[in-house]
Scaffold this motif. Structure first.
Motif, PDB file in Angstrom:
ATOM      1  N   ASP A 477      -0.807  75.447  19.525  1.00 40.40           N
ATOM      2  CA  ASP A 477      -1.390  74.111  19.566  1.00 40.40           C
ATOM      3  C   ASP A 477      -2.225  73.844  20.813  1.00 40.40           C
ATOM      4  O   ASP A 477      -3.068  72.950  20.816  1.00 40.40           O
ATOM      5  CB  ASP A 477      -0.279  73.051  19.466  1.00 40.40           C
ATOM      6  CG  ASP A 477       0.507  73.165  18.172  1.00 40.40           C
ATOM      7  OD1 ASP A 477      -0.039  73.729  17.207  1.00 40.40           O
ATOM      8  OD2 ASP A 477       1.661  72.708  18.124  1.00 40.40           O
ATOM      9  N   GLY A 478      -1.956  74.608  21.874  1.00 43.21           N
ATOM     10  CA  GLY A 478      -2.699  74.367  23.111  1.00 43.21           C
ATOM     11  C   GLY A 478      -3.345  75.620  23.642  1.00 43.21           C
ATOM     12  O   GLY A 478      -3.292  75.917  24.844  1.00 43.21           O
ATOM     13  N   SER A 479      -3.996  76.393  22.726  1.00 41.02           N
ATOM     14  CA  SER A 479      -4.560  77.678  23.128  1.00 41.02           C
ATOM     15  C   SER A 479      -5.660  77.525  24.172  1.00 41.02           C
ATOM     16  O   SER A 479      -5.821  78.372  25.057  1.00 41.02           O
ATOM     17  CB  SER A 479      -5.083  78.429  21.902  1.00 41.02           C
ATOM     18  OG  SER A 479      -6.043  77.631  21.219  1.00 41.02           O
ATOM     19  N   SER A 480      -6.431  76.421  24.095  1.00 40.63           N
ATOM     20  CA  SER A 480      -7.515  76.239  25.068  1.00 40.63           C
ATOM     21  C   SER A 480      -6.962  76.032  26.475  1.00 40.63           C
ATOM     22  O   SER A 480      -7.613  76.395  27.466  1.00 40.63           O
ATOM     23  CB  SER A 480      -8.368  75.044  24.663  1.00 40.63           C
ATOM     24  OG  SER A 480      -7.580  73.859  24.619  1.00 40.63           O
ATOM     25  N   PHE A 481      -5.762  75.463  26.548  1.00 40.40           N
ATOM     26  CA  PHE A 481      -5.112  75.292  27.856  1.00 40.40           C
ATOM     27  C   PHE A 481      -4.405  76.566  28.291  1.00 40.40           C
ATOM     28  O   PHE A 481      -4.453  76.965  29.453  1.00 40.40           O
ATOM     29  CB  PHE A 481      -4.122  74.121  27.762  1.00 40.40           C
ATOM     30  CG  PHE A 481      -3.098  74.104  28.859  1.00 40.40           C
ATOM     31  CD1 PHE A 481      -3.453  73.715  30.146  1.00 40.40           C
ATOM     32  CD2 PHE A 481      -1.783  74.462  28.622  1.00 40.40           C
ATOM     33  CE1 PHE A 481      -2.512  73.694  31.163  1.00 40.40           C
ATOM     34  CE2 PHE A 481      -0.836  74.440  29.630  1.00 40.40           C
ATOM     35  CZ  PHE A 481      -1.207  74.055  30.912  1.00 40.40           C
ATOM     36  N   MET A 482      -3.796  77.261  27.326  1.00 37.94           N
ATOM     37  CA  MET A 482      -2.989  78.437  27.667  1.00 37.94           C
ATOM     38  C   MET A 482      -3.829  79.636  28.073  1.00 37.94           C
ATOM     39  O   MET A 482      -3.327  80.544  28.721  1.00 37.94           O
ATOM     40  CB  MET A 482      -2.094  78.815  26.471  1.00 37.94           C
ATOM     41  CG  MET A 482      -1.013  77.803  26.153  1.00 37.94           C
ATOM     42  SD  MET A 482       0.082  77.497  27.546  1.00 37.94           S
ATOM     43  CE  MET A 482       0.789  79.115  27.791  1.00 37.94           C
ATOM     44  N   ASN A 483      -5.102  79.697  27.679  1.00 36.80           N
ATOM     45  CA  ASN A 483      -5.898  80.877  28.039  1.00 36.80           C
ATOM     46  C   ASN A 483      -6.560  80.772  29.402  1.00 36.80           C
ATOM     47  O   ASN A 483      -7.390  81.602  29.745  1.00 36.80           O
ATOM     48  CB  ASN A 483      -6.940  81.192  26.963  1.00 36.80           C
ATOM     49  CG  ASN A 483      -7.987  80.102  26.819  1.00 36.80           C
ATOM     50  OD1 ASN A 483      -8.259  79.348  27.763  1.00 36.80           O
ATOM     51  ND2 ASN A 483      -8.590  80.019  25.629  1.00 36.80           N
ATOM     52  N   GLU A 484      -6.184  79.751  30.177  1.00 38.24           N
ATOM     53  CA  GLU A 484      -6.651  79.699  31.553  1.00 38.24           C
ATOM     54  C   GLU A 484      -5.993  80.821  32.354  1.00 38.24           C
ATOM     55  O   GLU A 484      -4.849  81.197  32.095  1.00 38.24           O
ATOM     56  CB  GLU A 484      -6.321  78.334  32.165  1.00 38.24           C
ATOM     57  CG  GLU A 484      -7.096  77.189  31.512  1.00 38.24           C
ATOM     58  CD  GLU A 484      -6.751  75.845  32.122  1.00 38.24           C
ATOM     59  OE1 GLU A 484      -5.948  75.836  33.087  1.00 38.24           O
ATOM     60  OE2 GLU A 484      -7.263  74.822  31.637  1.00 38.24           O
ATOM     61  N   PRO A 485      -6.708  81.394  33.336  1.00 35.39           N
ATOM     62  CA  PRO A 485      -6.219  82.598  34.038  1.00 35.39           C
ATOM     63  C   PRO A 485      -4.799  82.482  34.569  1.00 35.39           C
ATOM     64  O   PRO A 485      -3.989  83.411  34.397  1.00 35.39           O
ATOM     65  CB  PRO A 485      -7.236  82.769  35.171  1.00 35.39           C
ATOM     66  CG  PRO A 485      -8.483  82.148  34.635  1.00 35.39           C
ATOM     67  CD  PRO A 485      -8.048  80.994  33.799  1.00 35.39           C
ATOM     68  N   GLN A 486      -4.449  81.352  35.221  1.00 36.34           N
ATOM     69  CA  GLN A 486      -3.114  81.258  35.807  1.00 36.34           C
ATOM     70  C   GLN A 486      -2.034  81.224  34.726  1.00 36.34           C
ATOM     71  O   GLN A 486      -0.934  81.770  34.913  1.00 36.34           O
ATOM     72  CB  GLN A 486      -3.005  80.019  36.711  1.00 36.34           C
ATOM     73  CG  GLN A 486      -3.081  78.671  35.987  1.00 36.34           C
ATOM     74  CD  GLN A 486      -4.494  78.179  35.815  1.00 36.34           C
ATOM     75  OE1 GLN A 486      -5.435  78.978  35.890  1.00 36.34           O
ATOM     76  NE2 GLN A 486      -4.668  76.885  35.581  1.00 36.34           N
ATOM     77  N   ASN A 487      -2.345  80.632  33.588  1.00 31.65           N
ATOM     78  CA  ASN A 487      -1.374  80.579  32.502  1.00 31.65           C
ATOM     79  C   ASN A 487      -1.249  81.930  31.789  1.00 31.65           C
ATOM     80  O   ASN A 487      -0.168  82.310  31.330  1.00 31.65           O
ATOM     81  CB  ASN A 487      -1.745  79.484  31.503  1.00 31.65           C
ATOM     82  CG  ASN A 487      -1.608  78.101  32.092  1.00 31.65           C
ATOM     83  OD1 ASN A 487      -0.833  77.902  33.029  1.00 31.65           O
ATOM     84  ND2 ASN A 487      -2.359  77.138  31.576  1.00 31.65           N
ATOM     85  N   LEU A 488      -2.371  82.656  31.675  1.00 29.11           N
ATOM     86  CA  LEU A 488      -2.310  83.995  31.079  1.00 29.11           C
ATOM     87  C   LEU A 488      -1.433  84.916  31.907  1.00 29.11           C
ATOM     88  O   LEU A 488      -0.690  85.742  31.366  1.00 29.11           O
ATOM     89  CB  LEU A 488      -3.721  84.573  30.953  1.00 29.11           C
ATOM     90  CG  LEU A 488      -4.626  83.937  29.884  1.00 29.11           C
ATOM     91  CD1 LEU A 488      -6.017  84.543  29.956  1.00 29.11           C
ATOM     92  CD2 LEU A 488      -4.027  84.119  28.498  1.00 29.11           C
ATOM     93  N   GLU A 489      -1.517  84.794  33.244  1.00 28.10           N
ATOM     94  CA  GLU A 489      -0.663  85.617  34.099  1.00 28.10           C
ATOM     95  C   GLU A 489       0.809  85.315  33.849  1.00 28.10           C
ATOM     96  O   GLU A 489       1.656  86.211  33.861  1.00 28.10           O
ATOM     97  CB  GLU A 489      -1.015  85.380  35.571  1.00 28.10           C
ATOM     98  CG  GLU A 489      -2.281  86.073  36.016  1.00 28.10           C
ATOM     99  CD  GLU A 489      -2.222  87.579  35.791  1.00 28.10           C
ATOM    100  OE1 GLU A 489      -1.182  88.195  36.115  1.00 28.10           O
ATOM    101  OE2 GLU A 489      -3.200  88.143  35.267  1.00 28.10           O
TER     102      GLU A 489
END
Length: 827
Positions: A477-489
C-alpha cells in the motif's frame, strides 16, 4: 580366483561405481545399477551377501558394501518368489546373527538396523522363527539386542504390502509368539533404562524400543494400578526433560494415554509440573518443537478423558490454561494461508470458536460484588491475570472467524437496550474484548513504525505471522514511500537477518513478497536490477544449509531432524526459482543455484535405487527442485544448464526404480515434467532448429539418455506415451536429426535385448517389439491430439484415449506376468 570370489569382486566394483563413480560416466553407473538388480533376483545373491557380512577381514569391507549386502538379503527374504524361488537358505540366519553382534559396535547405525530388519523378516516367515530368534538373541551384545527388539514388533503393526508369501494366519501366529515375550522384554528395557541416565543416545534407543512394544500392546495384561506406577512410565516421563529424547518420549506418552483409560489421571497429576518446568520456558524461548509435542500430548489427554477435565480440579485447570496458551486457533492460523485445508479448517472450527468467545466473555466479566477498601468496584488479581492470558487468544479468534463476524458477535444479543438499567458488566467485558484486538493490531503496526523510524530491530514481536503480514501490506500500500533509500536498507536488513530470527517458512515468504513489491516500484531499471540481485544472493544461505546438512553426520542419524532441515533448505531454493526464475536477468543466478545444489555430496550419491531407498526425502527434494527449475526458468537458463539437466535426468531414471514409493514417484514426476516441457518447446518451434534453443538442448539430452530411460521406466505408461509423442513429433520436423521414431525403436530393441533369455517366454522377444511399437504409435497420437489446437485438456487427460488406455494395459500386463520370473546372475 574362484567363481565366488570373482562374483564378490564384481559386486564390490558395482557398488563402488554407483556410490563413488565419476560424474562424467553416467553410463557406467546405469550399467552397474542394472547388474545389481539382476544379481538381487538370482540365487547366487544369498551366498555373496552372507559371505560379505561374515567376512573375517580386518578392517571389514566398506560400510556401503555391507549395507548393500544386508539390504539385498532383506529384499530377498521379503520377496522369495521374485528372488529365484524358495525361501532363505539355513545359513542366512547364522550369518545375520553373527553380523548383528559384530557390527553393533563397528558399523554405522543404519547397518545394524538393516540387519535387524532382515532377521525380523526371517522370524515372520519361519515356523518357530520367533522362539528360535529369542533363544539365540541372548548371546548377542546389548546394543544388538536393543535394535532387534525395536524392529521386531514393527512387523506386527506396519503395512507389509511389499511382502509376499505371508498370509493372515502366519502373521497372526507371529504376533502371538512376539507378544508372549512382552514381560521379559519389559524387564530387559527396565534394566537398560537404569543404565541410560547418563547416556542420551542410549536413552533414546531404549525409548524407541519401548515405543515399538507399546504400539503392539505390551502392557495390555497389566493391572491399571501397576501400569500407572510402572518404572518405565517414570522413565518416559523423565525423558521429556531431555531435549535429545523429547520427541520419542512424547510419542511413548501419547501412545500410552490413547491406549489405557486409567493413565490420563496419572498424567493430569503431573500437569502443574509440566506447565511450569517445560511449557512456560518453551513458550518464553519460542521452542516450537517442545510446544508442539506438549500440545499433542495434552490434546490426547483431553480427548481420552474429557470427564476428568470437566471436574475442574487444579490439575485440570492447569491443563486448560496450558492449552489456552497454545491455542488451537494459533495453529490453524499459522497453516498455509493459500491452502484449501486451512480454509476448510477455519470454516469447520468457526462455530466452535464463536461459542468459545461467548464462554470467555462470560467468564471474564467483573463481579459487581467485588469492591476495594474505598468501596469502588475492582478487578480481583485472579481475574486480571485471566484477562491478560486471553489477549492473544482473542486476537486469534478474531482472525479465525473474521473481523466482521467478531465485531458482530461483540455487539449481538440485544444487550445494549435490554433494559433501562444497562448490564454494565456485560458492556464492560465486550468493550474489553474489542479493545484487546485493536490494541494488538495497533502494537504490530506501531512496532513497524518505530522500526522504520529508528532502524531498531524488533526483538519481541507479538506474532511473527502478524508482523510479516503487516510488513507486506505496508509495502503493497505504501510502495512509493518504502522504496526510498533509507527504507530499502531497512528491508534488506530484515531479509539478511531472517535466518537468525528462526522464522517459519510462511513468514519468510511474506517478507520476501513484501520486499519484492517495494523493489519492483523502483523506477530506475539498473538500480532495480542490482537491488533484486542483492535480495536473491541472500537466498544462497539455503544452499549452504543443504551442504552443511551433508557434513553434519549426527543430523543424518536423526531422521526427523534431518528431514526437517532438508525440507527447510530446499524450500529456500524454491524462493529463488519460483519467485524470480522467470525473470531473464536472474537466469544466471538460478543456474548457479542449480550447480551448487548438484555439487552437494548427498546429491552425488544418488546413483542407485538402493541409495534412493535410504534417502527418499533427498530424492523428492532434488527432483522437485529440478521440476521447478525446468518449468520456471527462462530459455537462456535452460540452455546454460544442459549438463546439469542431463545429470538430473539420469539420476531420476535411476531413482524411478527405487522400492520407496515416494522417491520413485517423485523421480517419475520430474521425468514427466521434463518430457512435457520438451514437447511444448518442440510444438512451439518445430521448424526452428537452433543450437541455442531450449527445445533442442532438451531433445539432445533425451537422445543421449533415451536408452537408459527406456530400460529403467519400461513400467511407466505415462512416461512412455510422452516419449513416444515427442519422437513422433520430431519425426515430422527439422528436429528429426536429433530425435526420431527410429530413436525410440532402437531404445526399445536395446531394452529387450538386455533382458536375459530366461526372463522372457519362448518367442516373446520377437513379438514384443512390433506389438509395443504399434501401441506406442497410437498412444503418441492421443497425446499429441490432446496438446494441439483446441484439444488441450486437463493434466493426464491424454491417458483416456484408446491408444493411451491400451498402452497402460499392456504395460500393466507385462509387469504382472514377469513379476516373479527369476533373473540369473550375469556372468
Amino acid at each position: 580366483m574362484d567363481e565366488a570370489s570373482e562374483l564378490r569382486a564384481r559386486l564390490a566394483a558395482a557398488v563402488h561405481a554407483l556410490n563413488h563413480g565419476a560424474q562424467h560416466d553416467p553410463s557406467a553407473r546405469l550399467a552397474a545399477n542394472q547388474w545389481l538388480l539382476a544379481l538381487q533376483r538370482s540365487p547366487q545373491a544369498w551366498g555373496v551377501a552372507t559371505s560379505l557380512l561374515v567376512s573375517p577381514e580386518n578392517p571389514p569391507p566398506p560400510a556401503d558394501l555391507l549395507f548393500f549386502a544386508a539390504q539385498m538379503l532383506r529384499r530377498k527374504i521379503q520377496c522369495p518368489g521374485a528372488a529365484g524361488g524358495g525361501g532363505a537358505p539355513p545359513h542366512v540366519l547364522d550369518a545375520l546373527l553373527l553380523a548383528a553382534g559384530r557390527f553393533c559396535y563397528l558399523g554405522p547405525p543404519r547397518l545394524l538396523t538393516q540387519i535387524s530388519l532382515a532377521l525380523a523378516a526371517l522370524a515372520l516367515r519361519a515356523d518357530g522363527g520367533v522362539e528360535g530368534l529369542f533363544a539365540r538373541m541372548r548371546h548377542l551384545p546389548e546394543p544388538a539386542v536393543l535394535e532387534l527388539l525395536t524392529v521386531l514388533p514393527e512387523e506386527v503393526v506396519q503395512d507389509q504390502s511389499g511382502d509376499t508369501g505371508v498370509d493372515a494366519a502366519a502373521r497372526g501366529r507371529f504376533t502371538r509368539e512376539v507378544m508372549a515375550h512382552a514381560p521379559s522384554v519389559l524387564e530387559f528395557l527396565l534394566g537398560q533404562s537404569d543404565n541410560a541416565a547418563a547416556d542420551d543416545e542410549r536413552n533414546r534407543r531404549v525409548l524407541r524400543c519401548l515405543l515399538s512394544w507399546v504400539r503392539v500392546g505390551c502392557f495390555s495384561e497389566m493391572p491399571p494400578a501397576a501400569l500407572a506406577a510402572h518404572p518405565l512410565l517414570t522413565f518416559a516421563f523423565n525423558s521429556l526433560q531431555v531435549p535429545f529424547s523429547f520427541d520419542v518420549a512424547v510419542e511413548v506418552m501419547t501412545e500410552l494415554v490413547s491406549q489405557y483409560q486409567d493413565l490420563p489421571q496419572a498424567f493430569l497429576n503431573k500437569m502443574p509440573y509440566i506447565r511450569e518446568a517445560l511449557l512456560l520456558p518453551a513458550l518464553a524461548n519460542r521452542n516450537e518443537k517442545i510446544i508442539a509435542g506438549l500440545v499433542c500430548l495434552m490434546c490426547e489427554v483431553g480427548q481420552a478423558a474429557p470427564a476428568l477435565v470437566a471436574e475442574g480440579s487444579v490439575q485440570a485447570l492447569a491443563l486448560a490454561d496450558a492449552l489456552l496458551r497454545c491455542s488451537l486457533a494459533h495453529f490453524i492460523l499459522e497453516s498455509d494461508a493459500q491452502t484449501d485445508k486451512r480454509n476448510a479448517a477455519q470454516e469447520l472450527f468457526s462455530p466452535v470458536f464463536s461459542s468459545l468467545l461467548d464462554a470467555l466473555l462470560f467468564r471474564a466479566q467483573i463481579d459487581t460484588d467485588e469492591h476495594d477498601t474505598d468501596g469502588e468496584l475492582c478487578i480481583p488479581d485472579g481475574l486480571a491475570q485471566f484477562r491478560m492470558n486471553l489477549e492473544e487468544l482473542l486476537v486469534d479468534i478474531c482472525l479465525l472467524i473474521g473481523g466482521s463476524a467478531y465485531i458482530n458477535k461483540i455487539f449481538s444479543g440485544g444487550w445494549v437496550l435490554a433494559s433501562q438499567s444497562f448490564a454494565w458488566k456485560e458492556v464492560e467485558v465486550r468493550m474489553y474484548a474489542l479493545s484487546m484486538v485493536y490494541k494488538s493490531f495497533g502494537d504490530v503496526i506501531g512496532s513497524y513504525s518505530k522500526m522504520l523510524a529508528s532502524s531498531q530491530r524488533i526483538s519481541k514481536p507479538i506474532s511473527s505471522n502478524a508482523c510479516s503480514l503487516a510488513l507486506r501490506k505496508l509495502c503493497e500500500d505504501g510502495s512509493s514511500f518504502m522504496n526510498e533509500p533509507q527504507n530499502l536498507e531497512i528491508l534488506f536488513w530484515i531479509s539478511e537477518g531472517m535466518d537468525a530470527g528462526n522464522l517459519r517458512i510462511e513468514d519468510e515468504e511474506e517478507i520476501i513478497s513484501a520486499i519484492t513489491h517495494a523493489l519492483c516500484s523502483v523506477l530506475v531499471k539498473e538500480l532495480r536490477k542490482s537491488l533484486l540481485a542483492r535480495l536473491l544472493c541472500s537466498s544462497y544461505s539455503a544452499v549452504e544449509k543443504l551442504i552443511d546438512i551433508d557434513r553434519d553426520q549426527s543430523l543424518r542419524q536423526n531422521p526427523a531432524a534431518y528431514t526437517e532441515a532438508l525440507n527447510f533448505a530446499v524450500h529456500g531454493l524454491h524462493s529463488v526459482v519460483e519467485e524470480f526464475g522467470h525473470k531473464e536477468e536472474y537466469g544466471a543466478l538460478c543456474v548457479r543455484t542449480f550447480e551448487t545444489l548438484s555439487s552437494a555430496a548427498s546429491i552425488s550419491t544418488l546413483n542407485s535405487s538402493y541409495t534412493c531407498d535410504q534417502e527418499p526425502d533427498l530424492v523428492e527434494a532434488y527432483t522437485n527442485f529440478a521440476s521447478t527449475f525446468i518449468r520456471c526458468c527462462p530459455k537462456e537458463a535452460i540452455v546454460a544448464s544442459g549438463s546439469l539437466l542431463e545429470l538430473s535426468f539420469q539420476k531420476a531414471a535411476i531413482c524411478s526404480t527405487a522400492m520407496h514409493r515416494g522417491a520413485a514417484l517423485a523421480a517419475m514426476s520430474y521425468m514427466s515434467c521434463f518430457l512435457d516441457v520438451s514437447l511444448a518447446a518442440a510444438l512451439e518451434s518445430r521448424e526452428c532448429l537452433s543450437d541455442g534453443s531450449p527445445g533442442v538442448v532438451l531433445a539432445q539430452i533425451l537422445a543421449r539418455c533415451g536408452e537408459g530411460l527406456m530400460s529403467n521406466v519400461h513400467k511407466s505408461a505415462t512416461i512412455l506415451q510422452q516419449l513416444a509423442a515427442l519422437c513422433s513429433l520430431c519425426e515430422r520436423t527439422t528436429w528429426k536429426g536429433i530425435l526420431s521414431w527410429d530413436s525410440l525403436c532402437r531404445w526399445l530393441q536395446a531394452a529387450v535385448k538386455s533382458m536375459p533369455s530366461e526372463y522372457l517366454r519362448q518367442g516373446e522377444a520377437e513379438m514384443i517389439i512390433p506389438l509395443w511399437l504399434n501401441v506406442l504409435r497410437d498412444a503418441a497420437s492421443d497425446y499429441l491430439h490432446s496438446r494441439t489446437a483446441d484439444n488441450v485438456r486437463n493434466d493426464h487427460a491424454y491417458m483416456q484415449g484408446k491408444g493411451g488406455r491400451t498402452l497402460k494395459r499392456i504395460v500393466r500386463d507385462f509387469a504382472e506376468s514377469h513379476r516373479n520370473v527369476p533373473m540369473p546372475c550375469p556372468s
